[in-house]
Design a protein around this motif. Structure first.
Motif, short mmCIF file in Angstrom:
data_model
loop_
_atom_site.label_atom_id
_atom_site.label_comp_id
_atom_site.label_asym_id
_atom_site.label_seq_id
_atom_site.Cartn_x
_atom_site.Cartn_y
_atom_site.Cartn_z
N LEU A 97 0.33 4.95 -7.80
CA LEU A 97 0.39 3.50 -7.79
C LEU A 97 -0.98 2.88 -8.02
CD1 LEU A 97 2.84 3.10 -4.79
CD2 LEU A 97 3.28 2.28 -7.11
N LEU A 110 4.43 2.65 1.19
CA LEU A 110 3.61 2.80 -0.01
C LEU A 110 2.11 2.83 0.27
CD1 LEU A 110 5.49 0.46 -2.53
CD2 LEU A 110 5.81 2.90 -2.12
N TYR A 162 7.57 -2.38 -12.06
CA TYR A 162 7.86 -2.01 -10.68
C TYR A 162 9.33 -2.25 -10.31
CZ TYR A 162 2.77 -1.99 -10.31
OH TYR A 162 1.45 -1.74 -10.51
N CYS A 188 7.97 0.74 -6.23
CA CYS A 188 7.56 1.96 -6.93
C CYS A 188 7.53 1.71 -8.44
CB CYS A 188 8.54 3.09 -6.63
SG CYS A 188 8.73 3.48 -4.88
N PHE A 240 11.72 4.82 1.01
CA PHE A 240 11.13 3.76 0.19
C PHE A 240 12.05 2.55 0.07
CE2 PHE A 240 9.24 7.79 -1.44
CZ PHE A 240 7.97 7.57 -0.91
N CYS A 267 6.34 6.44 -6.39
CA CYS A 267 6.16 5.86 -5.06
C CYS A 267 4.93 6.41 -4.35
CB CYS A 267 7.39 6.12 -4.19
SG CYS A 267 8.95 5.53 -4.88
N THR A 295 11.72 -1.41 -4.05
CA THR A 295 10.82 -0.45 -3.42
C THR A 295 9.35 -0.69 -3.72
OG1 THR A 295 10.94 1.07 -5.32
CG2 THR A 295 12.60 1.33 -3.58
N ASN A 340 9.07 7.30 -11.79
CA ASN A 340 10.23 7.84 -11.10
C ASN A 340 11.27 8.38 -12.08
OD1 ASN A 340 9.20 7.44 -8.59
ND2 ASN A 340 10.55 5.74 -8.02
#
Length: 392
Positions: A235, A308, A246, A252, A296, A230, A250, A257
């Motif tokens: 990113l 973000l 993704y 992210c 997020f 995130c 979110t 993650n």
């Protein structure tokens, strides 16, 4: 006889008044659960050591807009204002924790010391050199920071009162380990290779905790890593045309993650092992990942317009470009940092740090929460807001 009796009554009255006065007006620190804070880590915890370590080098962190929100000037914190350790200190009724490298005498560290340095790793730089990674970051790893602590402990105490100092202090060990992955990730090392670093990193953190407990530490807070998928810088660097990369809710990057979750899983297992080894110590896992994921997932619910985008940065889909850093020529700053989660594309804003600190202080993203271990902790508006919104 009457005169003697009268004198005794007067003395008793004065003594009683004095005791009441001392009870009511005793210093906050004396009534607090912890007399001081000792902290270790990287830029997420650093309150000025990095700037002290680089001398007059013109790093962007030594000038505005860093520090603009709370301090009105740059302090060496990698944010627009306060960071998590500052909110913890405030809640405990303690002063902000001073950076170790800025200390001039023992009195400067009466309420603790911060050994964290921006860019620091849990592993010594020799580990990365052996991997063929060009080391361009600070040499002040967790092992070096532990050495600083031992030196300071020797100055602050002798054998007779060392146990009291250790048992009455709160130790914050981290966040640390993020840079052990940041540096190789941003040098295009593979995910498979970097995953092999995780057990070694966690072992280094566990070793430091074990050493602190052996020295007499009784209460330790050990934060996990944030969700790097995130982070605007990640990113930007790992942009993909594949939507499956993704998280739909979110935005992210899922695989990054998942990497953070892997580190945190091994860290939790290591803390479980250490609790069994040292049942007399309180080892608190601070779930920075879980707390920040609320921002997020539900940014608007917690007062963030965007989660973000970097507040301070440059062109790009996430207001972030590795070639133009916050505070350098070509960068710009958002009008309302408190509505952004990310400050400079890698670190959080004061508002986001405050949110995460609240979750750790009041729960439920700490086991146990600091408020459980310290009944006198002062909850601020953000903590009350967090508690109320999460209970809806």
């Amino acid at each position: 006889m009457a005169s003697s009796k009268s004198q005794f009554s007067s003395l008793f009255f004065i003594t009683a008044i004095l005791l009441v006065f001392l009870t009511i007006f005793r210093p906050v620190v004396a009534a607090a659960c912890y007399a001081r804070i000792f902290a270790f880590g990287d830029s997420l915890t650093d309150t000025g050591n990095f700037l002290q370590s680089i001398g007059d080098f013109p790093d962007p962190v030594r000038r505005l807009p860093y520090g603009q929100t709370f301090f009105g000037r740059p302090t060496g914190r990698f944010s627009d204002g306060r960071i998590i350790i500052d909110f913890v200190a405030e809640a405990l009724g303690l002063p902000f924790v001073p950076p170790y490298l800025a200390g001039r005498d023992v009195e400067y560290f009466r309420h603790g010391a911060n050994f964290a340095v921006g860019g620091a790793t849990a592993l010594n730089i020799s580990f990365f050199e052996e991997k063929g990674i060009d080391v361009t970051w600070t040499e002040y790893s967790l092992g070096v920071q532990m050495g600083w602590f031992r030196q300071l402990l020797h100055l602050l105490s002798d054998e007779s009162d060392r146990g009291d100092i250790m048992s009455s202090s709160l130790f914050i060990v981290g966040e640390i380990g993020g840079n052990d992955y940041n540096h190789p990730f941003l040098r295009a090392r593979s995910l498979d290779e970097i995953r092999t670093y995780v057990p070694v990193v966690v072992q280094a953190i566990g070793s430091a905790i074990n050493d602190l407990i052996k020295l007499g530490a009784r209460t330790l807070v050990v934060p996990g890593n944030f969700p790097i998928g995130c982070v605007p810088l990640y990113l930007t660097v790992f942009q993909s045309q594949n939507k499956e990369v993704y998280d739909q809710q979110t935005g992210c990057i899922k695989w990054l993650n998942e990497f953070s979750e892997y580190h945190n899983k091994l860290l939790v297992e290591e803390l479980y092992r250490l609790r069994k080894l040292h049942p007399h110590a309180t080892i608190i896992y601070a779930d920075y990942y879980g707390a920040s994921m609320n921002i997020f997932r539900f940014p608007h619910k917690f007062g963030f317009k965007t989660s973000l985008l970097a507040c301070c940065g440059s062109h790009g889909p996430y207001n972030c470009a590795p070639s133009i850093l916050c505070g350098t020529k070509g960068s710009s700053v958002c009008a309302e940092p408190s509505t952004y989660a990310s400050w400079d594309g890698l670190h959080l804003t004061e508002a986001a740090y405050k949110f995460v600190a609240s979750a750790v202080l009041n729960g439920p993203y700490a086991a146990p929460s600091l408020s459980e271990t310290c009944p006198t902790i002062e909850l601020n508006d953000a903590q009350i807001l967090y508690s109320n919104q999460c209970s809806e």
